[in-house]
Design an enzyme around this catalytic site. Structure first.
Site, PDB file in Angstrom:
ATOM      1  CB  ALA A  66      37.375 -14.794 -35.299  1.00 55.79           C
ATOM      2  N   GLY A 109      33.343 -15.793 -38.643  1.00 59.72           N
ATOM      3  CA  GLY A 109      32.702 -15.832 -37.327  1.00 59.72           C
ATOM      4  C   GLY A 109      31.499 -14.902 -37.234  1.00 59.72           C
ATOM      5  CD  GLU A 112      31.890 -19.940 -37.831  1.00 56.45           C
ATOM      6  OE1 GLU A 112      32.699 -19.107 -37.385  1.00 56.45           O
ATOM      7  OE2 GLU A 112      32.185 -21.138 -38.025  1.00 56.45           O
ATOM      8  CD  GLU A 132      35.590 -18.968 -41.760  1.00 49.10           C
ATOM      9  OE1 GLU A 132      35.090 -19.060 -42.918  1.00 49.10           O
ATOM     10  OE2 GLU A 132      34.908 -18.704 -40.756  1.00 49.10           O
TER      11      GLU A 132
END
Ligand code: DAK
Length: 258
Positions: A66, A109, A112, A132
């Site tokens: 992200a 992300g 993911e 992360e």
């Protein structure tokens, strides 16, 4: 199809190809790219001449996570209200199979997103991780759940707690991905795989995806019950009649998707 700024779309013989196209930030996922991606997936999902979709990035990066710049100053309330997860979650409404073709970075992300797809292929230069922890956070778009189910608890712990990155070969050996291809062939070979799936009986393909996701998400008894119901339902389709008759008549089946 709508016009997009951060993705490219094209059709490759029954495959809807979506290329994440924010190369300067390694395809970091901001709200706009995610919105465009989900819109394109929903569009292809409705097209009768499309059997599957393929999401890819570029050779250097599938997606590096992200967009950190859009989160840096956020409060918990702002993160809770963010449309990121509702948009991200739309991928679960897609009925046709989605393949992620990964090269380079597939992080946070980005991983993911890949794990929300149905199959993952990779170039030999791909690397997979949930970094992360380096930012003082944990995965929030399914990483702790899907990664653990895919590779098991011990490895997921090491990847998430200590930023262990997996090479493409490691990801293959741990069952996270389906295939590793040479860098100059990975996209073509991934499209071929998506095309093979796209040529199969459409309703049975979508039903199988739904049944396998039930195995991934629920308990065994519920999964077995769901599988049986879906199995019976397919006997109401023309494709079931065609598939079985074609076998008995020793000829290739012609699928109508009905
Ligand atoms: N976000 C924003 N920009 C990024 C980025 C990212 N994730 N990754 C790379 N970039 C940008 C860099 O800032 C740099 O931009 P400029 O300085 O050129 O303007 C450019 O891409 C190139 O990056 P580097 O200069 O760092 O290139 P290197 O080759 O040295 O390193 C790298 C490549 C991918 C190893 C490195 O950039 C890196 O470590 N990137 C960050 C990876 C990461 O930490 N990913 C996890 C992000 S957190 C949510 C749920 C989940 C999430 C969010 C919300 N909700 C429930 C609401 C998900 C969170 C995450 O994914």
């Amino acid at each position: 199809m709508n016009s997009y700024q951060l993705i490219l779309t094209e059709t490759k013989d029954r495959v809807g190809l979506i290329t994440l196209n924010r190369p300067k930030s390694y395809n970091a996922l901001n709200q706009q790219i995610l919105t465009e991606l989900m819109d394109a997936l929903a569009h292809f999902d409705k097209q009768k001449d499309i059997g599957s979709m393929l999401i890819t990035g570029n050779q250097k990066s599938f997606a590096a996570g992200a967009d950190i710049s859009s989160m840096v100053d956020s409060s918990p309330e702002e993160m809770r209200k963010s449309p990121f997860i509702p948009t991200f979650g739309l991928i679960r409404d897609i009925k046709k199979p989605i393949l992620a073709a990964v090269s380079g970075y597939c992080l946070g992300g980005g991983l993911e997103l890949a794990m929300s797809c149905d199959l993952i292929t990779a170039s030999e230069t791909a690397s997979f991780g949930q970094p992360e922890i380096n930012l003082g956070i944990i995965p929030g778009a399914g990483g702790t759940q899907r990664l653990t189910r895919a590779v098991g608890k011990s490895l997921a712990m090491e990847m998430i707690l200590n930023n262990r990155l997996l090479s493409a070969e490691e990801a293959l050996s741990f069952g996270l991905i389906n295939h590793v291809y040479p860098l100059d062939e990975y996209l073509e070979r991934s499209i071929e795989l998506a095309q093979q799936i796209s040529r199969r009986a459409p309703l049975a393909i979508q039903t199988a995806k739904s049944a396998i996701n039930a195995a991934f998400e629920g308990n065994l008894s519920e999964g077995l019950e769901k599988e049986r119901d879906l199995f019976y339902d397919l006997f109401a389709t023309e494709d079931q009649q065609e598939g079985m008759k074609a076998f008995l008549e020793k000829r290739p089946a012609v699928w109508s998707g009905r």
